[in-house]
Design a protein around this motif. Structure first.
Motif, short mmCIF file in Angstrom:
data_model
loop_
_atom_site.label_atom_id
_atom_site.label_comp_id
_atom_site.label_asym_id
_atom_site.label_seq_id
_atom_site.Cartn_x
_atom_site.Cartn_y
_atom_site.Cartn_z
N LEU A 230 42.16 -70.87 -38.99
CA LEU A 230 42.12 -70.00 -37.81
C LEU A 230 41.97 -68.58 -38.32
CD1 LEU A 230 45.07 -71.43 -35.65
CD2 LEU A 230 42.62 -71.88 -35.36
N ILE A 231 41.64 -67.66 -37.43
CA ILE A 231 41.57 -66.26 -37.82
C ILE A 231 42.30 -65.42 -36.77
CG2 ILE A 231 40.04 -64.29 -38.30
CD1 ILE A 231 37.92 -66.26 -39.23
N CYS A 232 43.29 -64.70 -37.23
CA CYS A 232 43.98 -63.64 -36.49
C CYS A 232 44.38 -64.06 -35.07
CB CYS A 232 43.12 -62.37 -36.50
SG CYS A 232 44.04 -60.88 -36.03
N ASN B 258 44.34 -59.24 -39.34
CA ASN B 258 44.42 -57.78 -39.40
C ASN B 258 44.99 -57.37 -38.05
OD1 ASN B 258 41.78 -56.30 -41.39
ND2 ASN B 258 42.50 -58.41 -41.54
N THR B 259 46.28 -57.08 -37.98
CA THR B 259 46.89 -56.79 -36.68
C THR B 259 47.47 -55.38 -36.69
OG1 THR B 259 47.41 -59.13 -36.34
CG2 THR B 259 48.64 -57.55 -35.03
N LYS C 20 46.26 -58.58 -43.81
CA LYS C 20 45.87 -57.34 -44.46
C LYS C 20 46.73 -56.27 -43.80
CE LYS C 20 41.45 -56.09 -44.67
NZ LYS C 20 41.18 -55.03 -43.66
N ALA C 21 47.46 -55.51 -44.60
CA ALA C 21 48.54 -54.67 -44.09
C ALA C 21 48.40 -53.24 -44.61
CB ALA C 21 49.88 -55.24 -44.52
N HIS D 51 45.16 -45.78 -39.72
CA HIS D 51 45.46 -46.82 -38.73
C HIS D 51 46.33 -47.90 -39.36
CE1 HIS D 51 42.80 -45.41 -35.49
NE2 HIS D 51 42.12 -44.88 -36.49
N PRO D 52 47.60 -47.97 -39.01
CA PRO D 52 48.50 -48.93 -39.66
C PRO D 52 48.30 -50.36 -39.18
CG PRO D 52 49.70 -47.68 -38.00
CD PRO D 52 48.31 -47.09 -38.05
N LEU D 53 48.25 -51.26 -40.15
CA LEU D 53 48.24 -52.70 -39.88
C LEU D 53 49.58 -53.27 -40.32
CD1 LEU D 53 44.73 -53.57 -41.42
CD2 LEU D 53 45.28 -53.40 -38.98
#
Lengths: 308, 308
Positions: free
Chosen positions: A166-168, A193-194, A233-234, A240-242
C-alpha cells in the motif's frame, strides 16, 4: 516458522535541491546497516527518491515530469539494485512513475533477493486535490499529478510469504487491507509522506496524526491477521514538516518496533509469517464469518447517500 | 451543535438463576442515574436480559427458547419502557428474539424518547460454532442458537442524528461500520458479551482482548467519522468471566469515557454529532476518495482464495 528479518528504513527529509544520487547514497547506507543486521528485506518510504513534490503547485508539465522516473532501475538507482543483489537483500521503495505511454502513478516496487523487480503497486487512494486551494495552509496536489492506481491490490509470493503493498493514504482505508486479506496476505509493506499538520485544520498536529496513522495500521493488521510494515519519510523538507512514526505491526495488531527519530533510521524485526495463522483460522476465518450479502453498498456506492 | 447526552450503561454479570425481573430492576437503577445525569439516550449491552446462554450446550429446543423473548416490550421489560417514557430517555438494549414464525436472532432495539421502538437490528456476524467443540475450554454456540441477522446494517434518524447499531462481534468487522458510513452514520451504538479468555488460546487473556475490542471500535469511529458507544456485560457469570472495557469513542477515534469496573456502571458523555462533519468532508469524503472499482473481492468473495 517462516521468518523474514525485515528492515523498515525510515528516511529523513529530501530537499528540493537534493540530487537523486545524494538520496540513493543515504538509501545505500541504510541497506548496508540492514544487511549487517541480517535483514533479507528492506522497505523504504513513498517517493523515496525525491522530495514530496505534490506540495508544490506547478503548471508546466515538463517541470512536473522532472520528479518522475521513466524507467526502474535507472542510472540513479542502479547502484542500489546492484548492492542489494550482492547483499541478497530484497528492497522495496516508492517513486513517481511515468509510463512510456504517458501515465503518471505514485508507485512502489519490490524486488526478490537477486535484485529483480517482482512486484509493482500503484497507489489507489490519492488524497488531496487537483487545483490550487487558497483555503489550505499548504498544497497537497496528489490528485493533480497522479492518476489513481490501475492495478488494484494484488499480492505476490516472495520469501515464502504472501506480500502486498500500500502507499500512504491507502493505509487509512480498511478496504485496502481487506482486498489483500481475501487473497491471504501475510505481510503488507507500505511507505508514507504525511505532513505533521493538517493543511485544513492547523489545530490538528503531529500527536493526533501519528495516532490516526498507527490506529489505521494496527487495525488493518489485526482485522486481517497480517504483518504491517509502515515506513515514513520524515522531517523538514524545505520548511514543510513530515511526521515519522514508522512502525512494524504484528498480526495481532501490536506494534513491535517503532522509530524514535525523524531522520534516517532503521527498524529491524524478525517477522514470523506463521503468526498470521491463528487469527486467519479462528476469529477472522472469513469463510465462516463474513456475510457478503449485507456488504453490497461497499462496492455499489462510492460516496455517502443519505436516506434518513 | 447537535448534542446528545449518552449514557453507556455497562452491566455486571447476569447469573443463570437471575430472573428477568431482577435484572430489569438493575437496568432501572441505571436508567434513573442516567436521567439524573441529563442523558436522553441510554445504551445497555447485548443479551441484557439474561446470562450469556450460548456458553451452555443445549439439545432441547424448548430449553433454548426459554432464553428468548417472543415480544418486546413484554411483562418483564414493560416497567423499563414505562419509566423511560416518563423520564423521556431513549433506551437501547440487546436480547434474544424469537419471532412469531420461529426465527431466532441476537437482536438490539432502540426507542425514541417516548418509549416507542423506532429501530431494530439483528446481529449479522455470529461468532463461535454450532456443534459441541471438545477442543475449546468453553463453548460459544452462537451459530447454534441464532440465525445471522436478516436486516443488514440500516441507519435511522432519531434525536436529530443518524444512528446505527451493531452487536458484539460485528464491531471487529470494518464492513459493518462502512456500510453504515456510506449511509452517513454519526452514532453507532453497540453492546457486547466478550469472554475474558480466548476459548481456543488460554494464553490470550483480558489485556489483549480489551485491546482488540478498543482497536476495532476506535478504528471504526475514525475511518467513518462517527461516534461509537460500546457497552459491555462484564464480570463473572456462573464461573465464566466476561471482560468490561465499555467506552465512548469520538469521531476522531479518541476514547472520551471508559468503564473502570466489571459491574453495573454508567458512563456519561455529551456527544456533539457535528464533530463528525470535518472527517466526512475531508480525509473521509468517500465520494472524492473511494475507488470501488478495486474493492470487488469484498462483496464477490466470502472466504480467502489463495492464488499465490
Amino acid at each position: 516458522m517462516r521468518k523474514i528479518v525485515i528492515g523498515a528504513a525510515q528516511m529523513g527529509p529530501n530537499q528540493k535541491a537534493d540530487s537523486r544520487e545524494t538520496i540513493v547514497a543515504r538509501m545505500l547506507a541504510l541497506l548496508e546497516e540492514a544487511a549487517g543486521a541480517g535483514c533479507t528485506m528492506v522497505v523504504y518510504p513513498e517517493l523515496a527518491l525525491t522530495t514530496f513534490f505534490p506540495r508544490w503547485y506547478m503548471e508546466d508539465q515538463a517541470e512536473v515530469d522532472c520528479w518522475f522516473e521513466t524507467e526502474m532501475p535507472n542510472a540513479a538507482t542502479q547502484p542500489l539494485f546492484d548492492r542489494a543483489r550482492e547483499l541478497r537483500v530484497a528492497i522495496s521503495f516508492g517513486y513517481a512513475e511515468l509510463t512510456p505511454d504517458g501515465h503518471h502513478f505514485n508507485t512502489q516496487i519490490l524486488t526478490d533477493r537477486d535484485g529483480n523487480i517482482v512486484a509493482k503497486y500503484r497507489k489507489v487512494h490519492l488524497p488531496g486535490h487537483s487545483e490550487y486551494d487558497n483555503e489550505r495552509a499548504f498544497q497537497h496536489l496528489e490528485k493533480r499529478y497522479f492518476e489513481p492506481g490501475d492495478l488494484g491490490f494484488p499480492v505476490w509470493r516472495t520469501q515464502d510469504a504472501v506480500v502486498g503493498m500500500l502507499i500512504c493514504n491507502d493505509r487509512r482505508w480498511p478496504e485496502s487491507y481487506r482486498v489483500m486479506g481475501l487473497q491471504g496476505v501475510e505481510l503488507v509493506i507500505l511507505g508514507y509522506n504525511t505532513p505533521s499538520v493538517n493543511s485544513q485544520n492547523s489545530a490538528e498536529g503531529e500527536d493526533k496524526r501519528l495516532y490516526h496513522s498507527e490506529l489505521s495500521m494496527t487495525a488493518g493488521a489485526y482485522q486481517n491477521a497480517t504483518w504491517v510494515v509502515g515506513v515514513a519519510k520524515a522531517g523538514d523538507e524545505d520548511g514543510h514538516p513530515l511526521m515519522g512514526g514508522s512502525i512494524i505491526v504484528d498480526p495481532n495488531g501490536y506494534v513491535v518496533a517503532r522509530a524514535k527519530t525523524n531522520g534516517d533510521e532503521l527498524l529491524v524485526h524478525e517477522c514470523d509469517m506463521d503468526l498470521s495463522v491463528f487469527g486467519k483460522e479462528t476469529i477472522f476465518d472469513f469463510a465462516r464469518h463474513r456475510r457478503i450479502e449485507h456488504y453490497g453498498l461497499i462496492t455499489s456506492q462510492t460516496g455517502v447517500v443519505r436516506k434518513v
